[in-house]
Design an enzyme around this catalytic site. Structure first.
Site, PDB file in Angstrom:
ATOM      1  N   ASP A 308       0.857  -1.177   0.000  1.00 43.72           N
ATOM      2  CA  ASP A 308       0.000   0.000   0.000  1.00 43.72           C
ATOM      3  C   ASP A 308       0.900   1.237   0.000  1.00 43.72           C
ATOM      4  OD1 ASP A 308      -2.244   1.643   0.123  1.00 43.72           O
ATOM      5  OD2 ASP A 308      -3.251   0.391   1.610  1.00 43.72           O
ATOM      6  N   GLU A 504     -10.048   6.983   4.311  1.00 45.35           N
ATOM      7  CA  GLU A 504      -9.193   6.412   5.344  1.00 45.35           C
ATOM      8  C   GLU A 504      -8.573   7.486   6.221  1.00 45.35           C
ATOM      9  OE1 GLU A 504      -5.562   4.666   3.617  1.00 45.35           O
ATOM     10  OE2 GLU A 504      -6.305   5.398   1.702  1.00 45.35           O
TER      11      GLU A 504
END
Length: 548
Positions: A308, A504
């Site tokens: 990520d 997020e």
């Protein structure tokens, strides 16, 4: 392709391997081709294939010079930094990157792979249809619908010249205070498994076809089970819970042939049934046990594992550009948006110093080549094919309307006030009634879904616009705050309330915050208080990314 049904026995097999084998099977001819390409590559060329910068920080010329294997557009990244970039702009940039990747000094040219977050439609692209987020699709429970949305999304992504989407999210949410709750289909592992599989099937279709994109199972593993719903936090679960619950979607995705997996930001502290920590696996990006021993060896995954965003930098002893632990753990492609030059230099140095075995580099590049070959990129670039540049590939309004209808959840219908008669005169109130930004939420045009206006959605309809279209302007009166409005003459009030967009991190509700909505959005309570108890029925429509 449509896989075999995913069963309870399949989930049981996750705790004691091999579990559900990955698909498709190995092809001897393809493997020999991989070996030949790899044999003709230098170390620098191999590391270039493992490097994934963001389009904001790399040019096509730099892709050529550094033999880059992949690029991505993170949330809020568009061609030339223009949120309203046209489909032609996206396609032109994709073709420029692809051409650069084929003009390197590699003995065998290797095509480029571009990844994007098309998580509820091709939601980065101005004018593309967006669909309900996963939480809404989970409410439908409809595998066929999810598969159809995946296929529509794939066409839109291919229209812009891109061949890879970082979807589906397979999190099993345990605490709705987590800001990514809406990216999860359900808190029920079986439903996540069923719909996650359908999403992979819809996105990938037949690998190599004009309407196929690579799917990505994310975020491996346990991101939905962190304590307090803290993003990138610690998951304290037993091994059985981790694999049977949080692993259910991965087993079904692997069985459906998903070709890429994204490592998760969270950590795992494995506990016994009494909650005592028996093993601290640390950050998932640095866990060889989970990335290699479980995912690749026990479950047989032979595609690529991508990190990520700067995820390797969170591993103990690492930085964003230098992380032997993550590479040795099993990360094959490193998402290093800005510091990609440093990553290339540091990784070459790690190999030369013996900190990362050359065999691990060869394995990573073999996996990257395998995925690119299976996706047909050596024969046809992602920017080619019948959908390339076609505006009609972005339009799936009928499908989106059906998805919205099926995903709506009716909590109560006091006194049978619904359905409303078309002859009714309505007062519409609330901050979200005429806000497409609030309707679409995070990961829409921008990373957090903020900074958008109704004009950014030229084909969209707000709730207010839809009511006016259905009933006529003369039957619908709007007041965002409901201040000073006389309710006489109205048959009903529709209050459109809810959360504002987030993604997020920003979407988390940290302690002492709760899921009590009006503690975070008192303006919604104030609107209701102005219209309630005044003799006119009030229908509240709540737009939210989680149960509140």
């Amino acid at each position: 392709m449509i896989s075999a049904p995913f069963t309870e026995s399949d989930m049981a097999g996750l705790t004691q391997g091999p579990g559900v084998p990955s698909a498709p099977p190995r092809d001897a001819i393809l493997e020999a081709r991989i070996a030949r390409i790899l044999d003709g590559m230098t170390l620098a060329q191999k590391v270039g294939q493992m490097t994934q910068p963001d389009i904001r920080w790399i040019t096509p010329d730099e892709v050529r010079a550094y033999r880059i294997g992949s690029v991505l557009n993170g949330g809020g990244a568009w061609p030339r930094g223009d949120k309203h970039a046209s489909l032609a702009d996206w396609l032109a940039l994709a073709r420029a990157y692809e051409a650069a990747a084929l003009a390197t000094d590699l003995a065998t040219s290797v095509p480029l792979l571009w990844g994007t977050d098309a998580v509820h439609g091709h939601s980065n692209l101005f004018g593309a249809t967006v669909f309900p987020h996963n939480i809404g699709l989970g409410a439908t429970g409809d595998e066929a619908l999810v598969r159809e949305i995946g296929a529509a999304t794939a066409r839109a992504v291919r229209a812009s010249g891109i061949g890879w989407t970082f979807a589906p999210t397979l999190a099993v949410v345990r605490d709705a205070r987590w800001g990514r709750t809406y990216e999860s289909y359900s808190e029920a592992p079986g439903l996540v498994a069923r719909l996650g599989r359908a999403a992979v099937e819809g996105l990938q279709g037949t690998l190599g076809a004009d309407d196929s994109v690579l799917a990505c199972a994310k975020h491996y593993i346990g991101d939905g089970g962190t304590e307090g719903g803290r993003d990138q936090g610690i998951n304290r679960a037993t091994g059985e819970e981790m694999f049977r619950s949080h692993g259910a979607g991965y087993a079904s995705a692997l069985a459906a042939g998903v070709q890429t997996v994204m490592a998760s930001f969270n950590s795992w502290q494995e506990t016994d049934t009494d909650g005592k920590v028996v093993h601290d696996h640390g950050k998932l990006h640095g866990s060889r046990h989970l990335l290699t021993e479980v995912l690749k060896e026990r479950w047989g995954f032979d595609g690529l594992v991508v990190s990520d965003w700067n995820g390797v930098g969170q591993v103990a002893g690492c930085s964003n550009s230098r992380c032997a632990a993550a590479l040795n753990a099993g990360i094959d492609m490193v998402m290093v948006p800005e510091q990609w030059r440093e990553f290339i230099a540091d990784t070459i140095a790690l190999v030369e110093a013996g900190d990362v075995p050359l065999a691990r580099i060869d394995d990573a590049v073999s996996r990257i080549l395998r995925v690119k070959l299976r996706a047909g990129l050596f024969e046809q670039a992602s920017s080619q094919g019948r959908w390339a540049g076609r505006p009609d590939a972005l339009a799936a309004r009928t499908l989106a309307r059906r998805a919205v209808r099926q995903s709506l959840v009716l909590l109560k219908n006091n006194a049978g006030v619904l359905p409303l008669a078309r002859s009714n005169r309505l007062l519409v109130v609330g901050k979200s009634a005429d806000s497409l930004q609030n309707q679409t939420g995070g990961w829409t045009l921008t990373w957090q879904g903020t900074g958008n206006a109704n004009s950014d959605f030229p084909a969209g309809h707000s709730v207010l616009a839809g009511l006016r279209q259905a009933l006529g302007d003369d039957r619908v009166v709007f007041s965002a705050t409901a201040e000073g409005v006389d309710l006489a003459g109205f048959d009903a009030v529709i209050a459109v309330l809810g959360e504002t967009p987030y993604a997020e991190g920003a979407g988390d509700i940290p302690p002492p915050g709760t899921l009590h909505h009006t503690s975070r959005h008192p303006e919604d309570l104030a609107v209701l208080q102005r219209v309630a108890g005044r003799g006119v029925p009030v229908i509240t429509l709540l737009l939210a990314g989680r149960p509140l």
